[in-house]
Design a protein around this motif. Structure first.
Motif, PDB file in Angstrom:
ATOM      1  N   UNK A  52       0.846  -1.201   0.000  1.00  0.00           N
ATOM      2  CA  UNK A  52       0.000   0.000   0.000  1.00  0.00           C
ATOM      3  C   UNK A  52       0.881   1.250   0.000  1.00  0.00           C
ATOM      4  N   UNK A  53       1.947   1.222   0.782  1.00  0.00           N
ATOM      5  CA  UNK A  53       2.892   2.349   0.817  1.00  0.00           C
ATOM      6  C   UNK A  53       3.534   2.526  -0.555  1.00  0.00           C
ATOM      7  N   UNK A  54       3.962   1.420  -1.159  1.00  0.00           N
ATOM      8  CA  UNK A  54       4.626   1.480  -2.460  1.00  0.00           C
ATOM      9  C   UNK A  54       3.713   2.052  -3.547  1.00  0.00           C
ATOM     10  N   UNK A  55       2.417   1.781  -3.466  1.00  0.00           N
ATOM     11  CA  UNK A  55       1.464   2.250  -4.478  1.00  0.00           C
ATOM     12  C   UNK A  55       1.056   3.708  -4.283  1.00  0.00           C
ATOM     13  N   UNK A  73       9.206   3.696   4.842  1.00  0.00           N
ATOM     14  CA  UNK A  73       9.015   4.864   3.985  1.00  0.00           C
ATOM     15  C   UNK A  73      10.307   5.363   3.338  1.00  0.00           C
ATOM     16  N   UNK A  74      11.409   4.618   3.517  1.00  0.00           N
ATOM     17  CA  UNK A  74      12.711   5.073   3.029  1.00  0.00           C
ATOM     18  C   UNK A  74      12.733   5.342   1.527  1.00  0.00           C
ATOM     19  N   UNK A  77      10.983   8.495   0.840  1.00  0.00           N
ATOM     20  CA  UNK A  77      11.817   9.614   1.304  1.00  0.00           C
ATOM     21  C   UNK A  77      12.906   9.911   0.286  1.00  0.00           C
ATOM     22  N   UNK A  78      13.570   8.863  -0.195  1.00  0.00           N
ATOM     23  CA  UNK A  78      14.637   9.031  -1.178  1.00  0.00           C
ATOM     24  C   UNK A  78      14.134   9.689  -2.453  1.00  0.00           C
ATOM     25  N   UNK A  79      12.857   9.460  -2.779  1.00  0.00           N
ATOM     26  CA  UNK A  79      12.265  10.026  -3.992  1.00  0.00           C
ATOM     27  C   UNK A  79      11.566  11.359  -3.748  1.00  0.00           C
ATOM     28  N   UNK A  80      11.694  11.906  -2.548  1.00  0.00           N
ATOM     29  CA  UNK A  80      11.092  13.207  -2.244  1.00  0.00           C
ATOM     30  C   UNK A  80       9.578  13.181  -2.172  1.00  0.00           C
ATOM     31  N   UNK A  81       9.023  12.046  -1.795  1.00  0.00           N
ATOM     32  CA  UNK A  81       7.563  11.901  -1.766  1.00  0.00           C
ATOM     33  C   UNK A  81       7.000  11.804  -0.346  1.00  0.00           C
ATOM     34  N   UNK A  82       7.750  12.338   0.633  1.00  0.00           N
ATOM     35  CA  UNK A  82       7.297  12.306   2.021  1.00  0.00           C
ATOM     36  C   UNK A  82       7.192  13.735   2.546  1.00  0.00           C
ATOM     37  N   UNK A  83       6.041  14.051   3.100  1.00  0.00           N
ATOM     38  CA  UNK A  83       5.816  15.339   3.741  1.00  0.00           C
ATOM     39  C   UNK A  83       5.734  15.090   5.235  1.00  0.00           C
TER      40      UNK A  83
END
Length: 104
Positions: A52-55, A73-74, A77-83
């Protein structure tokens, strides 16, 4: 848009669930899918599965404490998709939070 979120506050009671509710309501208004994991005095509820996180398009961490399972969530995070925000921000300004998430 698919969003996953984790909400957590130091006592794990009021703000954890208020942040969850605010994010869910704002996503419903916008027609977004959201799944929210809470980490509080009751432990982890609605635990997010890795698939679910990956999608998800974006991850919102409305947390004021260190959360369990943060390593899930790493990649996001690496892809800049975490707020990462304070739970109070999600409660008081859920629209602004989602506006910021959309820009990721």
């Amino acid at each position: 848009m698919k969003i996953v979120a984790v909400t957590a506050c130091p006592t794990g009671v009021a703000h954890t669930y208020m942040a969850q509710e605010a994010l869910e309501k704002e996503c419903q208004k916008r027609g977004y899918e959201i799944q929210v994991e809470t980490q509080g005095s009751m432990g982890i509820e609605n635990e997010l599965e890795q698939d679910v996180i990956d999608e998800a398009d974006v991850v919102i961490l409305a947390v004021a404490i260190r959360i369990d399972g943060e390593e899930r969530f790493e990649e996001k995070m690496d892809n800049g998709k975490v707020l990462q925000i304070e739970p109070a921000d999600a409660i008081k300004h859920p629209g602004e939070v989602l506006d910021r998430a959309e820009k990721l």
